[in-house]
Design an enzyme around this catalytic site. Structure first.
Site, PDB file in Angstrom:
ATOM      1  N   ARG A 104       1.663   3.266   2.108  1.00 28.34           N
ATOM      2  CA  ARG A 104       2.455   3.367   0.888  1.00 28.34           C
ATOM      3  C   ARG A 104       2.937   1.995   0.462  1.00 28.34           C
ATOM      4  NH1 ARG A 104       7.797   3.850  -0.674  1.00 28.34           N
ATOM      5  NH2 ARG A 104       8.240   5.274  -2.403  1.00 28.34           N
ATOM      6  N   LEU A 105       2.908   1.760  -0.840  1.00 27.95           N
ATOM      7  CA  LEU A 105       3.534   0.578  -1.420  1.00 27.95           C
ATOM      8  C   LEU A 105       4.649   1.043  -2.341  1.00 27.95           C
ATOM      9  CD1 LEU A 105       0.467  -1.681  -2.408  1.00 27.95           C
ATOM     10  CD2 LEU A 105       1.879  -1.821  -0.349  1.00 27.95           C
ATOM     11  N   ASP A 106       5.778   0.340  -2.325  1.00 28.46           N
ATOM     12  CA  ASP A 106       6.856   0.668  -3.250  1.00 28.46           C
ATOM     13  C   ASP A 106       6.359   0.566  -4.685  1.00 28.46           C
ATOM     14  OD1 ASP A 106       8.599   0.999  -1.123  1.00 28.46           O
ATOM     15  OD2 ASP A 106       9.256  -1.089  -1.166  1.00 28.46           O
ATOM     16  N   ARG A 107       7.022   1.260  -5.572  1.00 29.28           N
ATOM     17  CA  ARG A 107       6.564   1.308  -6.967  1.00 29.28           C
ATOM     18  C   ARG A 107       6.452  -0.083  -7.575  1.00 29.28           C
ATOM     19  NH1 ARG A 107       8.724   1.833 -12.185  1.00 29.28           N
ATOM     20  NH2 ARG A 107      10.880   1.731 -11.445  1.00 29.28           N
TER      21      ARG A 107
ATOM     22  N   THR B  66       6.012  -2.897  -5.945  1.00 24.68           N
ATOM     23  CA  THR B  66       5.158  -3.768  -5.138  1.00 24.68           C
ATOM     24  C   THR B  66       3.711  -3.647  -5.614  1.00 24.68           C
ATOM     25  OG1 THR B  66       6.611  -3.472  -3.227  1.00 24.68           O
ATOM     26  CG2 THR B  66       4.409  -4.320  -2.800  1.00 24.68           C
TER      27      THR B  66
END
Length: 545
Positions: A272-275, A277
């Site tokens: 997962r990548l933060d929104r 990022t």
């Protein structure tokens, strides 16, 4: 059959009939000794045969005792024997003239059993076809669409009315809206229209709420494919686009964009990548590949490398941070360094310094939520434009060294207030309807409501309040209009008479609000390695601090 010396009438099959007491007694050999059962032929007050008695051999200590019912009891209420060994007495049989209640005989609402849920990937063509995109001012926008929020009754809702649940947990709309939604047929309980908000919820109740959904815009920058083979899809994710549906985002997510525009479906996110990022993002094409790579993650066989731009002059030598990280709130998505947190480790190395900010390479050796961002904040070098961990809400030192002169409740209150004023609650994965008590849940998501001192967070933005104040006078008329709209294929309309969001004018986000200077540069594992180009803000000559 024949009579024996004790007056028993013997019957084939080990049954004996007592002429003195009208009853049958059956005996047989069991695993634990002789067994016996007596059945009376007398008709009891219920109009049927008396219940049988059974003894279980020597294990019960009464194998030699033959039970038979005594003389008939007088009519009236029977006295139940006292429970033995602290056991609760069983339910009494119905008395004279009474019948056992059948399910639904008293018009009690019957809840159907829950349906079996779909497992695996849940997004397909029927979901992708809900709406479409359009592009404006460098932004990808989603045309408003109708959407069914569906959920089974939560444990904390059982015994409460729908009115209570909407007034305490779903505050995005005034109660007048939900009353109008009932009249318009927008609310369903167990697939039937709700007629009264005072209906009391039961376990396994299935709720469906049809809403007119508006999604926030994201960058119009395309999602670039870095690699694709029979096992994986690797993309270069632009900043501002969430990986999967969450909060107010559904179609403006990587999963939906890949499905709608690249026909890449049934993908399994591998990390997962933060929104906010950007960078390398991997998906598995099958569940088997997903499990294989997740096993490599658990075995620490994968290497991840990020690059970021931070405040000030970062040390030239390599820095390793091993501070534990605690989740302050799962709902808001905020973490902090805390001795009670989970162990973490990140290795940092400065790449360049332009006199005001530094470009730093980051290698997280563990995978905690917001790990890089929290460790950089602790080191006193937060990411230059981090909207959460470089905020004045953390105090004058902005969380350096773990010093935060506030309680968790005060911290969350100030963070939410700051982004509410900027109309940027999406940064916290929140919308106005989420602003209810219970934002702090540092151990796990709580099923209970939070403290009263967070009540002030329930207020929406000023414009939303103005719409809510006007709504009660208008919603009766609007509900009637909505009923007619449904009859004329309202599902194709971009405006809805019940929708408060349709009457709001929200400013588009500025370009700088859609970017955070954190980029996933490299992802390496057994047999693969994927790179993303260095972003413009990470160049040595970048001078826009």
């Amino acid at each position: 059959m024949w009579l024996d010396r004790r007056g028993w009438l013997r019957v084939l099959g080990h049954w004996r009939y007592d002429l003195r007491r009208p009853s049958f007694t059956r005996t047989w050999s069991g695993d634990k000794g002789p067994m016996a059962e007596t059945v009376s032929t007398q008709v009891g007050t219920e109009g049927g045969l008396r219940a049988s008695h059974q003894q279980n051999g020597d294990a019960g200590g009464d194998a030699k005792v033959e039970l038979s019912p005594g003389p008939p009891k007088p009519a009236g209420r029977e006295v139940e024997p006292a429970p033995v060994g602290g056991e609760h007495p069983s339910a009494a049989a119905p008395g004279p003239g009474k019948h056992k209640k059948r399910r639904g005989a008293t018009r009690e609402r019957v809840v159907p059993p829950p349906k079996k849920r779909r497992t695996g990937v849940s997004f397909g063509d029927e979901h992708f076809a809900e709406t479409s995109y359009y592009f404006e001012g460098g932004l990808r926008k989603v045309r408003p669409y109708y959407f069914d929020f569906r959920t089974y009754c939560k444990g904390r809702w059982v015994g409460h009315s729908l009115l209570h649940v909407f007034s305490t947990e779903f505050r995005a709309q005034p109660l007048a809206y939900y009353e109008a939604a009932v009249r318009a047929g927008r609310l369903q309980l167990n697939e039937k229209p709700v007629q009264d908000l005072n209906i009391v919820l039961k376990d396994n109740d299935f709720l469906r709420n049809t809403v007119h959904r508006h999604e926030p815009p994201v960058t119009a920058e395309p999602i670039r494919l870095l690699a694709e083979n029979e096992d994986v899809v690797v993309v270069d994710k632009p900043s501002s686009i969430p990986v999967h549906p969450c909060g107010r985002f559904r179609h403006n997510t990587v999963i939906f964009i890949l499905g709608k525009e690249h026909q890449l479906k049934e993908l399994h996110p591998l990390h997962r990548l933060d929104r906010l990022t950007s960078g390398v993002l991997m998906f598995a094409k099958t569940a088997a590949v997903s499990e294989r790579i997740h096993e490599q993650v658990r075995d620490r066989q994968l290497e991840k490398e990020y690059v970021c731009r931070v405040e000030g002059e970062f040390p030239t030598e390599e820095v390793t941070c091993k501070e534990p990280i605690l989740v302050v709130s799962y709902k808001v998505g905020v973490c902090r360094v805390d001795p009670r947190g989970k162990p973490c480790e990140t290795v940092f190395q400065r790449l360049s310094y332009n006199g005001q900010s530094s470009v730093v390479r980051c290698r997280p050796l563990t995978g905690r939520t917001h790990q890089i961002r929290v460790h950089l904040q602790f080191l006193g070098h937060p990411i230059l434009n981090d909207p959460i961990y470089n905020s004045v809400a953390w105090g004058p030192s902005r969380g350096r060294g773990g010093y935060i002169p506030k309680t968790n409740e005060e911290l969350l209150r100030d963070l939410v207030a700051e982004h509410q004023a900027k109309q940027s609650l999406d940064v916290l994965d929140l919308c106005e309807g989420d602003l209810s008590p219970g934002l702090t849940d540092s151990t796990a998501p709580s099923s209970e409501l939070g403290k009263d001192d967070l009540e002030e967070l329930a207020a929406a933005a000023q414009k939303m309040e103005e719409v809510a104040e006007a709504a009660p006078q208008e919603l009766d008329t609007i509900a009637l209009a909505s009923e007619k709209a449904v009859e004329t294929d309202v599902m194709n309309q971009e405006t809805d008479p019940l929708c408060a969001e349709c009457r709001l004018v929200r400013q588009d986000p500025l370009p700088q609000d859609l970017v955070m200077f954190l980029h996933a540069l490299r992802y390496k594992g057994p047999g693969f390695e994927y790179f993303s180009p260095m972003p413009a803000w990470a160049q040595d000559d970048w001078q826009k601090d």
